[in-house]
Scaffold this motif. Structure first.
Motif, mmCIF file in Angstrom:
data_model
loop_
_atom_site.group_PDB
_atom_site.id
_atom_site.type_symbol
_atom_site.label_atom_id
_atom_site.label_comp_id
_atom_site.label_asym_id
_atom_site.label_seq_id
_atom_site.Cartn_x
_atom_site.Cartn_y
_atom_site.Cartn_z
ATOM 1 N N GLU A 25 6.003 20.321 9.708
ATOM 2 C CA GLU A 25 6.719 20.449 11.213
ATOM 3 C C GLU A 25 7.761 19.422 11.099
ATOM 4 O OE1 GLU A 25 4.008 20.742 14.588
ATOM 5 O OE2 GLU A 25 2.865 22.227 13.466
ATOM 6 N N LEU A 26 8.603 19.303 10.094
ATOM 7 C CA LEU A 26 9.891 18.460 10.016
ATOM 8 C C LEU A 26 10.968 19.187 9.938
ATOM 9 C CD1 LEU A 26 8.446 15.955 7.270
ATOM 10 C CD2 LEU A 26 8.440 15.714 9.680
ATOM 11 N N THR A 27 12.057 18.700 9.877
ATOM 12 C CA THR A 27 13.209 19.421 9.686
ATOM 13 C C THR A 27 13.518 19.355 7.929
ATOM 14 O OG1 THR A 27 14.836 17.539 9.755
ATOM 15 C CG2 THR A 27 14.284 18.882 11.769
ATOM 16 N N PRO A 28 14.280 20.389 7.584
ATOM 17 C CA PRO A 28 14.296 20.310 6.185
ATOM 18 C C PRO A 28 15.229 18.947 5.658
ATOM 19 C CG PRO A 28 14.903 22.578 6.950
ATOM 20 C CD PRO A 28 14.571 21.587 8.005
ATOM 21 N N ARG A 29 16.118 18.548 6.638
ATOM 22 C CA ARG A 29 16.880 17.252 6.453
ATOM 23 C C ARG A 29 15.856 16.016 6.303
ATOM 24 N NH1 ARG A 29 21.335 14.359 10.179
ATOM 25 N NH2 ARG A 29 21.942 13.038 8.923
ATOM 26 N N MET A 30 14.815 16.052 6.982
ATOM 27 C CA MET A 30 13.949 14.922 6.959
ATOM 28 C C MET A 30 13.142 15.052 5.485
ATOM 29 S SD MET A 30 14.267 12.927 9.349
ATOM 30 C CE MET A 30 12.747 11.888 8.702
ATOM 31 N N VAL A 31 13.028 16.202 5.124
ATOM 32 C CA VAL A 31 12.202 16.167 3.583
ATOM 33 C C VAL A 31 13.242 15.813 2.818
ATOM 34 C CG1 VAL A 31 11.303 17.996 2.243
ATOM 35 C CG2 VAL A 31 10.852 18.235 4.419
ATOM 36 N N ALA A 61 -0.763 13.783 6.748
ATOM 37 C CA ALA A 61 -0.583 15.711 6.784
ATOM 38 C C ALA A 61 -0.568 16.033 5.324
ATOM 39 C CB ALA A 61 0.634 15.700 7.596
ATOM 40 N N CYS A 62 0.231 15.334 4.275
ATOM 41 C CA CYS A 62 0.332 15.921 3.184
ATOM 42 C C CYS A 62 -1.031 16.080 2.536
ATOM 43 C CB CYS A 62 1.214 15.077 2.222
ATOM 44 S SG CYS A 62 3.078 15.112 2.659
ATOM 45 N N ALA A 63 -1.843 15.072 2.644
ATOM 46 C CA ALA A 63 -3.029 14.994 2.025
ATOM 47 C C ALA A 63 -3.976 16.018 2.719
ATOM 48 C CB ALA A 63 -3.847 13.580 2.357
ATOM 49 N N ALA A 64 -3.893 16.181 4.048
ATOM 50 C CA ALA A 64 -4.678 17.378 4.677
ATOM 51 C C ALA A 64 -4.278 19.106 4.305
ATOM 52 C CB ALA A 64 -4.658 17.290 6.096
ATOM 53 N N LEU A 65 -3.139 18.933 3.877
ATOM 54 C CA LEU A 65 -2.603 20.269 3.202
ATOM 55 C C LEU A 65 -2.982 20.600 1.886
ATOM 56 C CD1 LEU A 65 1.073 20.190 4.571
ATOM 57 C CD2 LEU A 65 -0.382 21.852 5.484
#
Length: 80
Positions: A25-31, A61-65
């Motif tokens: 739930e981020l923008t592609p720009r943030m990634v 959140a990365c770990a949860a995914l």
């Protein structure tokens, strides 16, 4: 989480930057900024790109995914 760890996380899950943004739930720009570790337009006092810190909540959140039965796993099962 470092930028290289963030990139490695995305690679392990086989996600594009756009897909990772959607899942987090981020923008592609943030990634993109998290992967580079630098802000594209802000500068520090020396004129270098300002560093971007990956927030702890994004790391969690990365770990949860990776381990949880979230939308990512459901979509992969449905498409696989």
């Amino acid at each position: 989480m470092t930028p290289s760890e963030f990139r490695a996380w995305r690679a392990r899950l086989g996600l594009t930057q756009t897909e990772a943004a959607r899942e987090l739930e981020l923008t592609p720009r943030m990634v993109k900024m998290y992967e580079k570790g630098a802000h594209p337009t802000r500068r520090d006092v020396r004129g270098a790109p300002a560093p971007v810190i990956i927030p702890r909540v994004v790391e969690l959140a990365c770990a949860a995914l990776e381990i949880g039965p979230l939308s990512l796993q459901r979509r992969k099962r449905e498409s696989g």
